[in-house]
Design an enzyme around this catalytic site. Structure first.
Site, PDB file in Angstrom:
ATOM      1  N   ASP A 309     105.382 -37.197  22.333  1.00 49.92           N
ATOM      2  CA  ASP A 309     106.234 -37.456  23.318  1.00 49.92           C
ATOM      3  C   ASP A 309     106.807 -38.872  23.039  1.00 49.92           C
ATOM      4  OD1 ASP A 309     107.981 -38.399  25.375  1.00 49.92           O
ATOM      5  OD2 ASP A 309     106.672 -37.106  27.028  1.00 49.92           O
ATOM      6  N   HIS A 341     108.730 -34.208  24.211  1.00 53.22           N
ATOM      7  CA  HIS A 341     108.865 -34.879  25.627  1.00 53.22           C
ATOM      8  C   HIS A 341     109.195 -33.637  26.511  1.00 53.22           C
ATOM      9  CE1 HIS A 341     110.060 -37.615  29.038  1.00 53.22           C
ATOM     10  NE2 HIS A 341     111.154 -37.067  28.935  1.00 53.22           N
TER      11      HIS A 341
END
Length: 365
Positions: A309, A341
């Site tokens: 992420d 993410h």
């Protein structure tokens, strides 16, 4: 070519039709749009979208077994189908009375409006994890479980990693990587985000974008530049939310209506430290969530965080879990996925669905 975004065949549950929807008058002229899915007398779960300013999506209901859960989604102030919208030419009405405390009060009013009187689950990712945690800190007695993805603590160092990076020196040395940041992984997208701002203002990108968004355009050229800036802000997040995205398709984040609301609301929050425990630029140094984790001790917490992420790097989840354990929280389920993410990253989607499928039934030991 490997694409990390979930495909139609990856979902366990089909998209269901809403069982109810509407607008709720809250305060200061705001009307929030809400939609309910699933089983009318099922376990209540309130879905908290990201951004701030991202708006809710119907596909969120697909994470839940529709015969078990009562799924309530809503658009936070100023975005989605809520009114007024920060995508309007004059965004000031949408940003007025638009703080974290206001959003928490809206959630309380919405649960009362829909007749939820007991505890409810909160399901949120990215900014949705922030707001869910802030709600649970304020009202732990109303929350049965937190199911969170992409932990976002909204501190200055978290925002600097994503929005500041090497921007201050970019003009004369774009390949300087002495400071950490998402720009190191997505250099081509970073170039577009940085170049909107004049070199002399790049020492503080959030403040520079705030000045640009707050400026009253004097002519059409200035208006178009402002709109392009919202697309650059939103597009930067859209391009960094996936390990591998199909670049041949349009970036939804850069659609003008979405970008205007998303960028203006995000910047409005970030310049104020996300209104966590305070307001104003001095509040950008807040550490509100970690300072209040003890209030979460009685709430089981499930966390899914993509190891790769770059919007909300995993150190934020690590710090939250460590802080929870330090205060004696013993019911934390923490899953690190080989993903980026977005909640639509395949591994994130599957992990969240698995958690929801295996939550203890109410009343079970």
């Amino acid at each position: 070519m490997y694409l990390s975004k979930v495909t139609p065949t990856d979902w366990k549950y089909e998209q269901t039709e809403p069982i109810a929807s509407g607008h709720l008058d809250v305060s200061e002229g705001h009307k929030i749009f809400w939609v309910e899915y699933g089983k009318p007398d099922g376990e209540p779960v309130m879905c908290v979208h990201g951004g701030p300013g991202g708006g809710s999506d119907a596909f969120v209901a697909r994470f839940f077994a529709p015969e078990r859960y009562r799924i309530l989604t809503f658009d936070q102030r100023g975005c989605g189908k809520s009114q007024p919208s920060a995508s309007d030419d004059d965004a000031r009405p949408a940003l007025r009375a638009n703080t974290t405390a206001d959003l928490i009060e809206d959630m309380i009013k919405l649960r009362a409006h829909r007749g939820i009187t007991g505890k409810m689950h909160l399901f949120g990712g990215s900014w949705g994890s922030t707001l869910s945690l802030a709600y649970a800190i304020a009202h732990p007695e109303q929350v049965s479980r937190l199911i969170l993805r992409g932990i976002f603590l909204c501190r200055k160092k978290d925002l600097d990693f994503f929005y500041q990076g090497n921007a201050a020196v970019y003009e004369h040395d774009p390949l300087d990587t002495s400071l950490p940041g998402s720009y190191q992984i997505y250099p081509e997208a970073w170039d577009e985000f940085v170049r909107v701002i004049p070199p002399e203002e790049r020492h503080d990108m959030i403040r520079a974008y705030d000045r640009l968004f707050s400026r009253e355009p004097n002519n059409d050229a200035e208006l178009q530049h402002q709109i392009r800036a919202t697309q650059a802000w939103a597009g930067w997040e859209g391009r960094t939310s996936y390990l591998s995205l199909d670049a041949s398709k349009p970036n939804h984040y850069e659609e003008v209506v979405f970008a205007k609301a998303f960028a203006r609301i995000e910047n409005h929050y970030f310049i104020n430290g996300s209104f966590l425990g305070g307001t104003g630029e001095a509040n950008r140094h807040q550490n509100y969530i970690l300072d209040h984790v003890e209030r979460l001790k009685g709430i089981p917490i499930h966390i899914v965080h993509g190891r790769y992420d770059m919007v909300c790097p995993m150190f934020q989840a690590e710090e939250l879990v460590a802080a929870l354990r330090q205060v004696g929280h013993t019911d934390v389920d923490y899953r690190r996925t080989p993903a980026g993410h977005s909640m639509l990253e395949r591994e994130n989607c599957q992990a969240l669905t698995d958690i929801l499928d295996h939550l203890p039934l109410p009343g079970s030991a």
